[in-house]
Every structure is written in C-alpha cells, then in structure tokens.
Design a protein around this motif. Structure first.
Motif, PDB file in Angstrom:
ATOM      1  N   ARG A 540      52.835  43.687  78.434  1.00  0.00           N
ATOM      2  CA  ARG A 540      53.707  43.473  79.572  1.00  0.00           C
ATOM      3  C   ARG A 540      52.851  43.009  80.738  1.00  0.00           C
ATOM      4  O   ARG A 540      51.769  43.544  80.986  1.00  0.00           O
ATOM      5  CB  ARG A 540      54.460  44.753  79.941  1.00  0.00           C
ATOM      6  N   ILE A 541      53.368  42.031  81.459  1.00  0.00           N
ATOM      7  CA  ILE A 541      52.623  41.432  82.559  1.00  0.00           C
ATOM      8  C   ILE A 541      53.407  41.716  83.827  1.00  0.00           C
ATOM      9  O   ILE A 541      54.517  41.213  84.033  1.00  0.00           O
ATOM     10  CB  ILE A 541      52.448  39.921  82.325  1.00  0.00           C
ATOM     11  N   ILE A 542      52.846  42.547  84.673  1.00  0.00           N
ATOM     12  CA  ILE A 542      53.567  43.103  85.819  1.00  0.00           C
ATOM     13  C   ILE A 542      52.839  42.723  87.102  1.00  0.00           C
ATOM     14  O   ILE A 542      51.624  42.918  87.221  1.00  0.00           O
ATOM     15  CB  ILE A 542      53.656  44.640  85.695  1.00  0.00           C
ATOM     16  N   GLU A 543      53.563  42.168  88.051  1.00  0.00           N
ATOM     17  CA  GLU A 543      52.934  41.777  89.312  1.00  0.00           C
ATOM     18  C   GLU A 543      52.319  42.990  89.997  1.00  0.00           C
ATOM     19  O   GLU A 543      52.957  44.036  90.143  1.00  0.00           O
ATOM     20  CB  GLU A 543      53.972  41.118  90.219  1.00  0.00           C
ATOM     21  N   ASP A 544      51.058  42.852  90.400  1.00  0.00           N
ATOM     22  CA  ASP A 544      50.327  43.960  91.021  1.00  0.00           C
ATOM     23  C   ASP A 544      49.193  43.370  91.846  1.00  0.00           C
ATOM     24  O   ASP A 544      48.178  42.922  91.306  1.00  0.00           O
ATOM     25  CB  ASP A 544      49.780  44.893  89.937  1.00  0.00           C
ATOM     26  N   ALA A 545      49.366  43.353  93.159  1.00  0.00           N
ATOM     27  CA  ALA A 545      48.379  42.729  94.038  1.00  0.00           C
ATOM     28  C   ALA A 545      47.028  43.425  93.989  1.00  0.00           C
ATOM     29  O   ALA A 545      46.006  42.838  94.359  1.00  0.00           O
ATOM     30  CB  ALA A 545      48.902  42.717  95.479  1.00  0.00           C
ATOM     31  N   VAL A 551      48.056  40.513  88.528  1.00  0.00           N
ATOM     32  CA  VAL A 551      49.041  41.125  87.651  1.00  0.00           C
ATOM     33  C   VAL A 551      48.369  42.246  86.878  1.00  0.00           C
ATOM     34  O   VAL A 551      47.152  42.247  86.661  1.00  0.00           O
ATOM     35  CB  VAL A 551      49.659  40.113  86.655  1.00  0.00           C
ATOM     36  N   ARG A 552      49.186  43.180  86.439  1.00  0.00           N
ATOM     37  CA  ARG A 552      48.695  44.294  85.623  1.00  0.00           C
ATOM     38  C   ARG A 552      49.155  44.074  84.182  1.00  0.00           C
ATOM     39  O   ARG A 552      50.304  43.693  83.934  1.00  0.00           O
ATOM     40  CB  ARG A 552      49.247  45.613  86.153  1.00  0.00           C
ATOM     41  N   PHE A 553      48.246  44.284  83.249  1.00  0.00           N
ATOM     42  CA  PHE A 553      48.543  44.111  81.835  1.00  0.00           C
ATOM     43  C   PHE A 553      48.721  45.481  81.196  1.00  0.00           C
ATOM     44  O   PHE A 553      47.823  46.330  81.270  1.00  0.00           O
ATOM     45  CB  PHE A 553      47.410  43.357  81.131  1.00  0.00           C
ATOM     46  N   GLU A 554      49.871  45.688  80.576  1.00  0.00           N
ATOM     47  CA  GLU A 554      50.163  46.958  79.915  1.00  0.00           C
ATOM     48  C   GLU A 554      50.476  46.707  78.448  1.00  0.00           C
ATOM     49  O   GLU A 554      51.473  46.054  78.111  1.00  0.00           O
ATOM     50  CB  GLU A 554      51.345  47.667  80.582  1.00  0.00           C
ATOM     51  N   ARG A 555      49.638  47.210  77.584  1.00  0.00           N
ATOM     52  CA  ARG A 555      49.841  47.088  76.144  1.00  0.00           C
ATOM     53  C   ARG A 555      51.007  47.973  75.732  1.00  0.00           C
ATOM     54  O   ARG A 555      51.125  49.113  76.175  1.00  0.00           O
ATOM     55  CB  ARG A 555      48.550  47.526  75.435  1.00  0.00           C
ATOM     56  N   PHE A 556      51.889  47.449  74.876  1.00  0.00           N
ATOM     57  CA  PHE A 556      53.022  48.253  74.429  1.00  0.00           C
ATOM     58  C   PHE A 556      53.267  48.020  72.952  1.00  0.00           C
ATOM     59  O   PHE A 556      52.949  46.961  72.400  1.00  0.00           O
ATOM     60  CB  PHE A 556      54.284  47.940  75.239  1.00  0.00           C
ATOM     61  N   GLU A 557      53.836  49.006  72.300  1.00  0.00           N
ATOM     62  CA  GLU A 557      54.095  48.965  70.857  1.00  0.00           C
ATOM     63  C   GLU A 557      55.441  48.333  70.585  1.00  0.00           C
ATOM     64  O   GLU A 557      56.416  48.559  71.314  1.00  0.00           O
ATOM     65  CB  GLU A 557      54.043  50.384  70.290  1.00  0.00           C
ATOM     66  N   ILE A 558      55.492  47.538  69.515  1.00  0.00           N
ATOM     67  CA  ILE A 558      56.740  46.898  69.106  1.00  0.00           C
ATOM     68  C   ILE A 558      57.170  47.525  67.779  1.00  0.00           C
ATOM     69  O   ILE A 558      56.634  47.179  66.713  1.00  0.00           O
ATOM     70  CB  ILE A 558      56.554  45.386  68.951  1.00  0.00           C
TER      71      ILE A 558
END
Length: 592
Positions: A540-545, A551-558
């Motif tokens: 997941r790519i989340i805006e984070d100054a 951006v902040r990268f968050e690994r997630f399970e599918i």
C-alpha cells in the motif's frame, strides 16, 4: 481391444488441415493420393508448417480446438506466472483458481477454455508427435526433383525437433510417456509401458541431435523467405533445456542429484554458447534490454524465436499484463517477485550489507528492475511522454477509487508489468502497431543452464564443463553484465550452496513473466515449500510527508487459497483419457 491412437483423438481431428491433402479433391483436379502429396513441395511444406501450428498454445494463445484457426490471441486465464506467484490477478478466474487451490482434477477435466498449460499442451503436443512421425515415414522417399536435399533435410530436421519438443513439454508435466518413433495407424499397438525419465530424455536428446544434424542453417533470422522456421540453434537450445530439466531433482530417481546428467546438460549449453561466439544469427544480445522483446523481426537473443505480426494494443497481444494495455484487468507482480531483484551492488535485499530500505525501496536496484516493473514513481508514456506512474490512484491513466482493490483497472499489489510491453503503446494515446516478441528459448537461459549445470555437476562455481573456457560464475556474470549489473559478489562464488541460491534467483529475475519460473520451481522440487498454504503480498502506498519519498509503503498480505502437495509435481492424466482409451499400461500419476 479397440485399436485407438494413444491420447491422439484430438490430433486426428486437428490434423485435418494437412492430412486432408491425402483425401480431398482440389479445385479442377481429381482426388489426391498420398503419393501425390509427397510429390508436391508446397504440400510437404504445409505439413511441416502444421508442426509450428501445434505451438499456438504457448504464452497468449486462447482457443478451443474446434475453432483453432480463428480464435487468435487472447486472455490466458490459467497463466503459469500466476501459479508461480510472480503475479496476482485482479479477480477470481476459474482455471487459474482451480490450479492454485490444488484442485487439478477440475483444472484438467473442466476448465478447457483459456487454460493452455493443463489442456491444450496435452492435445497439441501429441498432435506434433503424430505429424512428425508422418513426415519421417515419407520424407526420405521424396524425389530430388521435388525437393533438394537441403529442403528435405529442413523438413526432416523440423520433424525430429518438434517430436523432441512434444515429449519434453509432455514429460515435464505428466511424466515420461511411450516414445512413438513410427507412423501411427489404427492397428498400431499403443499399449506400451511408460519408460523411466532417463529413457525419455535419451530419446529426446537423440531427436535433438538428429535435428542439429539435418537442419541446414543455424538460424533463419532476417532470412527473406525462411523467417519463422527453426534452425539448428533451436535444437541445441531445446537439448540444453531438456537436459537441464531431466537432471533436476524432480525427474531423477529418489529426487536426488545426477552428476552425469548435469554434466551432459553443461556440455549441451556450452556447445551452443561456443557456436554463438562466431554466429551473427544467435547470441547474447548486448543492445538495449527491452529490444529483445519488441524489435522486429527479433534479435540474436532468440534461440527459439516466436514471430508475431505487428499489432495494435487493442488486439489483446500480451493482454494478460493489462487488457488492451490500458490498465483494465491486469496481473500484478507480487512483492515477493519485487524482492528478488538485488541492490545495484549485487546484494540480496535481505542481506545485512545491502543498505536496502523498505521506505525507499526502488532506489539502487538491479538495472533489470527498472526495465521489468512499473512501480510508484516510475516513468511511462501513458498519454504524454515519460509521465510518472502514480500507483496510488492511476495505473496507466485509469482513475482508481479503491487502491489495491479488486476492481478492473487496479493493480492488486501496487505494481504492474513493464517487461515485454513497448513504450508508447497503449489504447489511451499510443494506439499504433508495434512488434512484440517473447522467445520460447533465448540465449540468456542457455547461460543460466550452463551456470546451474556446472555448479551441480562438480559442486564448484569455479568449475568448467569439459572443453569449455568459462566457469559457472563467468556464465552468470555474462548475463548480468550485458544489462549493466555488477558481477556476482565474491562472497557467493566459492560455495556450492550459496552459488546455487544466486543461480536460482537469477533464473527468476532474468526470466520473470516469460512463463518459465513455474517449471523451475517444479523441477527444483521447491514448489511445495514456496507455494503451499502461502499468501503473497502487495504494498500500500500512502501519502506521508514525513517519509523519505513523500509516501509510506506498507506491505500487506493478499489472502488466496493455495495448495501444493507432493502429488502436484506431476499433472494428473485426464479422467476421460483413462476411461476412454483401453490402455491399461497408461497408469495414473502418483497421488491422483
């Protein structure tokens, strides 16, 4: 017992386009006899061309055999790149889901549409056996005033080559099968014992050697009239691949190591490498990496090339990546696939010395990463030159409201495939014909085969095959250096096990998205470890100054149901084949 062609009913039906020369009435002519056919060069060549038609199922072809000639290319739902975990689809698909959850009975018996690996491969390769044997039964009797010796040898070599191909493709999936070397008639006794895999590979190699001997040219690259036909380099490449497969743990007695087979594999790879040094038709291409896959009519990299006509992106060429190359229903590379790419200085990203940061993950990576993957912040020409990919909201210009979701137009993982797709080629803006090629065997694989085989045969990365002048390490470095990557780090080049890990990693990086890795996991017998009950990941790519890249990268399970047991190292024979054909010696594979 009824005399019936072994598993060849489809072949007899499909063979009509060339077999009907033996009994059809041409316009303004009487019925042709078989003798007439074998005295007509055009008709003989048309039978040989049928062999090439037997490979329609490779890569992107979608068809049912009733409409084989008209269906063309299309979505390959049951895609081995999904099976291997290289990519994840944006939605559930019947054939692919059945394979991944381990229900291979359903895959082989029910999902016949767009499921080439479990369905069409079986039928088409048995057809190739039938056609090859038909050719070999008559080609030596063709008079020289009909075909020259070189022309006869071309067809004869193709027959040996495609018979070897057929048994390689069948045996690596379903195990060794009786090797038919004679023309098959209704009265032929087909109830034969299945051979060992060693017996099978010896027959495959013998056919490859015959093809090498008979085929007049190394390759027909850039040939005015013979483009698309195979030369001896293709037979040498198939010999290398087949021996590498046969030497691997999944195909040896007790799943062990066979140093003799590994040495034969090393020698086969070396012979083609040696030939390539003096050939202008085949070799390791050292130009721009992407040109391997979309330069017309191909490059010297194509040991066994596959030729496409130039096409527009809306014709679904390579549509499994993005349908119509516009971001609609794509297959998304997994985080596990991304993690296989080393750092630019040759460290695995998991190594303490790599300096890898999961919050600045796309900096300082193997040069192939930037050629193969579309990631957040990468450049790609969507509607104007060199736009930046914003994987939060818009893969290839399609507006997304549910990032990483299952809606059409989304990336499931935060990545899209770049490899094989020409730049400035999509339905959004650059709707123009382009040439797209994906060789069945390319030269990089031969170098990989050599590196693996030498290390396995001698337990030493610094060893060489008999008569060779390069080590296993040299072979791996040749592949890496041609794309601007550094040599394998010396920390990994003196130990058999450490080097084996790097070789296997190199297979997966160099050949990703080329329908190759699934069969490597099977031949190495690592598929159960890598796939069974395993969920792959995205980001997941989340805006984070406050983050290094904004951006902040968050690994997630599918979550995705996956099963791979020991029985899955061989495909099951179809229930219909077991029930219809009165061949008691055709025993089912273990566990099925």
């Amino acid at each position: 017992m009824r005399k019936i062609y072994i598993l060849l009913t489809a072949s007899l039906i499909l063979f009509g386009s060339c077999e009907d020369y033996l009994d059809r009435k041409d316009e303004n002519s009487d019925f042709l006899s078989e003798e007439d056919v074998w005295r007509d060069k055009n008709k003989i060549n048309s039978i040989a061309f049928r062999l090439y038609d037997c490979t329609e199922w490779w890569f992107e072809t979608r068809y049912t055999y009733q409409r084989r000639q008209s269906a063309g290319t299309g979505k390959n739902y049951a895609n081995t790149c999904q099976f291997s975990g290289e990519v994840i689809t944006t939605r559930s698909l019947g054939g692919s889901d059945a394979v991944m959850r381990g229900d291979w009975w359903e895959a082989v018996n029910r999902h016949t549409f767009a499921n080439p690996d479990f369905h069409m491969a079986w039928e088409d390769m048995w057809e190739a056996v039938y056609v090859s044997n038909t050719i070999l039964d008559q080609i030596d009797n063709v008079p020289l005033d009909v075909m020259t010796n070189d022309e006869r040898n071309q067809v004869k070599g193709e027959a040996h080559l495609f018979r070897a191909l057929a048994y390689h493709e069948i045996s690596k999936r379903w195990g060794a099968m009786p090797y038919f070397k004679e023309k098959i008639f209704p009265e032929t006794d087909l109830n034969r014992v299945r051979p060992t895999y060693l017996e099978q590979i010896n027959d495959i190699v013998a056919d490859c050697d015959s093809a090498i001997m008979f085929l007049p040219e190394v390759s027909y690259l850039n040939h005015a009239s013979m483009m698309g036909r195979m030369g001896k380099a293709a037979a040498m490449g198939l010999k290398s691949r087949a021996l590498t497969t046969a030497a691997s743990p999944n195909y040896t007695p007790n799943n062990g190591s066979d140093p003799d087979l590994w040495e034969r594999a090393a020698v086969a790879a070396w012979e083609l490498i040696q030939l390539s040094r003096t050939s202008d038709k085949v070799g390791l291409y050292d130009g721009e990496y992407t040109h391997i896959f979309h330069t017309e009519p191909g490059t010297i990299e194509g040991v066994w090339p596959r030729y496409f006509a130039t096409e527009r992106p809306n014709l679904y060429t390579l549509s499994w990546m993005w349908q119509g190359v516009d971001g609609y229903h794509g297959l998304s590379p997994t985080q596990e696939m991304i993690d296989l790419f080393e750092t630019a200085d040759g460290w695995p990203i998991t190594h303490p010395s790599s300096g890898y940061s999961d919050q600045d993950p796309y900096t300082n990576r193997d040069p192939r990463f930037y050629e193969d993957i579309l990631y957040h912040g990468s450049t790609w020409s969507k509607t104007t030159e060199n736009q930046t990919m914003d994987m939060r909201t818009e893969p290839l210009g399609a507006d997304r409201t549910t990032p990483n979701g299952s809606d059409f137009g989304n990336s499931k993982t935060g990545y899209l495939v770049r490899k094989l797709i020409p730049d400035r080629w999509n339905r959004k803006k650059y709707d123009v014909p382009k040439y797209v090629n994906a060789p069945y065997i390319r030269m990089a694989e031969i170098y990989l085969n050599y590196a693996e085989a030498v290390n396995e045969a001698y337990g030493n990365p610094q060893a060489m095959a008999p008569g060779a002048d390069i080590t296993a390490v040299d072979a791996l470095n040749a592949i890496r250096n041609r794309v601007g990557h550094v040599n394998v780090r010396p920390e990994f080049t003196t130990d058999y096990q450490l080097f084996q890990d790097r070789v296997r990693n190199e297979f997966q990086v160099e050949l990703c998205f080329e329908y190759h890795i699934w069969f490597d996991l099977i031949r190495w017998r690592t598929a159960r470890e890598k796939l069974d009950n395993h969920n792959f990941h995205g980001v997941r790519i989340i805006e984070d100054a406050t983050a290094p890249t904004g951006v902040r990268f968050e690994r997630f399970e599918i979550p995705w149901e996956r099963r791979f047991e020991d029985r899955h190292y061989r495909y099951p024979l179809r229930q219909s084949d077991l029930e219809i054909f009165e061949l008691p010696k055709l025993v089912q594979n273990p566990g099925w």
